[in-house]
Design a protein around this motif. Structure first.
Motif, mmCIF file in Angstrom:
data_model
loop_
_atom_site.group_PDB
_atom_site.id
_atom_site.type_symbol
_atom_site.label_atom_id
_atom_site.label_comp_id
_atom_site.label_asym_id
_atom_site.label_seq_id
_atom_site.Cartn_x
_atom_site.Cartn_y
_atom_site.Cartn_z
ATOM 1 N N ARG A 21 0.829 -1.206 0.000
ATOM 2 C CA ARG A 21 0.000 0.000 0.000
ATOM 3 C C ARG A 21 0.867 1.261 0.000
ATOM 4 N N SER A 22 1.946 1.240 0.779
ATOM 5 C CA SER A 22 2.824 2.402 0.860
ATOM 6 C C SER A 22 3.478 2.701 -0.484
ATOM 7 N N ILE A 23 4.039 1.662 -1.116
ATOM 8 C CA ILE A 23 4.691 1.831 -2.418
ATOM 9 C C ILE A 23 3.665 2.222 -3.471
ATOM 10 N N ASN A 24 2.534 1.558 -3.432
ATOM 11 C CA ASN A 24 1.483 1.819 -4.408
ATOM 12 C C ASN A 24 1.024 3.275 -4.335
ATOM 13 N N ASN A 25 0.797 3.774 -3.132
ATOM 14 C CA ASN A 25 0.331 5.155 -2.966
ATOM 15 C C ASN A 25 1.382 6.160 -3.432
ATOM 16 N N MET A 26 2.652 5.876 -3.133
ATOM 17 C CA MET A 26 3.726 6.784 -3.518
ATOM 18 C C MET A 26 3.807 6.924 -5.035
ATOM 19 N N TYR A 27 3.746 5.810 -5.754
ATOM 20 C CA TYR A 27 3.884 5.870 -7.212
ATOM 21 C C TYR A 27 2.606 6.339 -7.902
ATOM 22 N N THR A 65 -3.872 2.708 -15.239
ATOM 23 C CA THR A 65 -3.591 2.990 -16.650
ATOM 24 C C THR A 65 -2.976 4.369 -16.881
ATOM 25 N N ASP A 66 -2.841 5.171 -15.818
ATOM 26 C CA ASP A 66 -2.207 6.484 -15.995
ATOM 27 C C ASP A 66 -0.761 6.353 -16.441
ATOM 28 N N TRP A 67 -0.090 5.248 -16.050
ATOM 29 C CA TRP A 67 1.282 5.047 -16.523
ATOM 30 C C TRP A 67 1.301 4.827 -18.031
ATOM 31 N N TYR A 89 7.436 -1.882 -8.623
ATOM 32 C CA TYR A 89 8.143 -1.758 -7.349
ATOM 33 C C TYR A 89 7.428 -2.434 -6.181
ATOM 34 N N SER A 90 6.118 -2.594 -6.275
ATOM 35 C CA SER A 90 5.408 -3.204 -5.158
ATOM 36 C C SER A 90 5.341 -4.721 -5.257
#
Length: 368
Positions: A21-27, A65-67, A89-90
């Motif tokens: 969740r932490s990595i996901n939110n950051m990216y 899909t924003d990436w 990364y997650s």
């Protein structure tokens, strides 16, 4: 299964979930800012459906899909195989690389042991967990370490764990016990680094590479992928510093430019904001610039990767010395960076399907 094994299993799942969740939110915050900054137009409904169906085929729900939107806008070409950074990364990096081994196997103080067949910067002193060693890995006292350093006039000190991207790397000159870094004496500078660092002589680079920028050691970064029993080079690019800077990384204004199969730079380089450049800060035109001894370097990184199959994807930083020899600076297995997809296309190329099928995605990601 006893209580302690059950408790360990639950703790591990809870840790993995909150780490995700932490990595996901950051990216996701990062891509939201990038889409806004670059004014990326929305993807078409057919493109969105193609992405959804593609990732659904691997059991992945709710892929951001924003990436794809950002990469498509920057690259000008739509690929459903773009890998979102939050997904990479997650989840993916831990599937490809043994995360519990990266601390020990990427310690810069051990590179000369693991990769003794390739030239590396000359080591002056090592500090391993607070204990000093000389270049032959013999244990020495702090006074002896200081004495050895005083034999040299110019040095570079850098952390050996959790480092990369030029973070906390210090070039310094030493005279009469004083460094030219923030008016610190040698003892004060090394106390600042505390422990787990290495002091080396700077590399004297090849005259051809100096044409890109004389003040920095300009390196070549290779991304290699272990796929079955083969090592494939996914991408290679040169990193070039700006005039007066000793570092070549993008965080201090450097640029990067892809290298073609024959070792020549392509038309355009980019800074960290993906601003395009056709020449370096020193005025050297990028297009057609020949990287010396490039074919040997490709074989070198392939052979190096075969030594550490613990990691399926690795980024390698190499310099080229005055005689044209490859010099290993470091390698990265934890956060190698994949934002170059905005220029080059999907990171895993034709291997994307195979790698995604091989990943064991957590239940919470599949239901996201």
């Amino acid at each position: 299964m006893n209580f302690f094994e059950l408790n360990r299993g639950v703790s591990k799942r809870v840790y993995n979930y909150f780490s995700y969740r932490s990595i996901n939110n950051m990216y996701r915050r990062k891509i939201k800012e990038l889409v806004h900054q670059h004014k990326c137009p929305p993807l078409s409904s057919s493109q969105l459906l193609e992405i959804k169906n593609y990732y659904n085929s691997f059991g992945l729900k709710g892929v951001n899909t924003d990436w794809h939107r950002f990469y498509t806008h920057m690259n000008g070409i739509f690929y459903k195989e773009y890998i979102p950074e939050d997904l990479f990364y997650s989840v993916i990096i831990d599937q490809l690389n043994m995360s519990n081994s990266h601390y020990s196997l990427t310690d810069k103080n051990l590179l000369s042991k693991f990769f003794h067949e390739i030239k590396q910067p000359w080591t002056i002193v090592k500090n391993i967990n607070g204990t000093f060693c000389d270049e032959d890995n013999q244990l020495i006292l702090a006074d002896k370490a200081f004495e050895i350093c005083h034999r040299y006039s110019t040095m570079i000190v850098k952390p050996t764990l959790e480092s990369g991207g030029g973070k906390n790397v210090v070039f310094f000159s030493l005279k009469d016990g004083m460094t030219d870094y923030k008016e610190m004496d040698l003892k004060g500078l090394l106390n600042y680094f505390d422990k787990n660092y290495i002091i080396q002589e700077p590399v004297e680079q090849h005259e051809q590479m100096s044409l890109l920028n004389e003040s920095s050691v300009n390196t070549i970064k290779f991304y290699t992928l272990l796929i079955d029993t083969d090592i494939e080079i996914l991408i290679a690019f040169v990193r070039v510093g700006i005039p007066q800077s000793k570092l070549d990384n993008m965080n201090v204004g450097g640029i990067w430019c892809c290298v073609d199969e024959d070792g020549r730079l392509i038309d355009t380089g980019y800074d960290k904001d993906l601003t395009p450049f056709n020449r370096t800060g020193a005025g050297t035109i990028l297009k057609g610039f020949q990287v010396p001894n490039y074919h040997q370097m490709k074989e070198v990184v392939k052979n190096l990767h075969r030594r550490v199959p613990y990691f399926k994807i690795i980024s390698w930083d190499l310099a080229i010395d005055k005689q044209g020899n490859p010099v290993l600076i470091e390698y990265n297995v934890r956060a190698p960076g994949i934002d170059f997809q905005a220029v080059t296309g999907p990171i895993f190329k034709s291997h994307t399907d195979q790698l995604l099928r091989a990943c064991k995605f957590p239940v919470f990601f599949k239901k996201n």
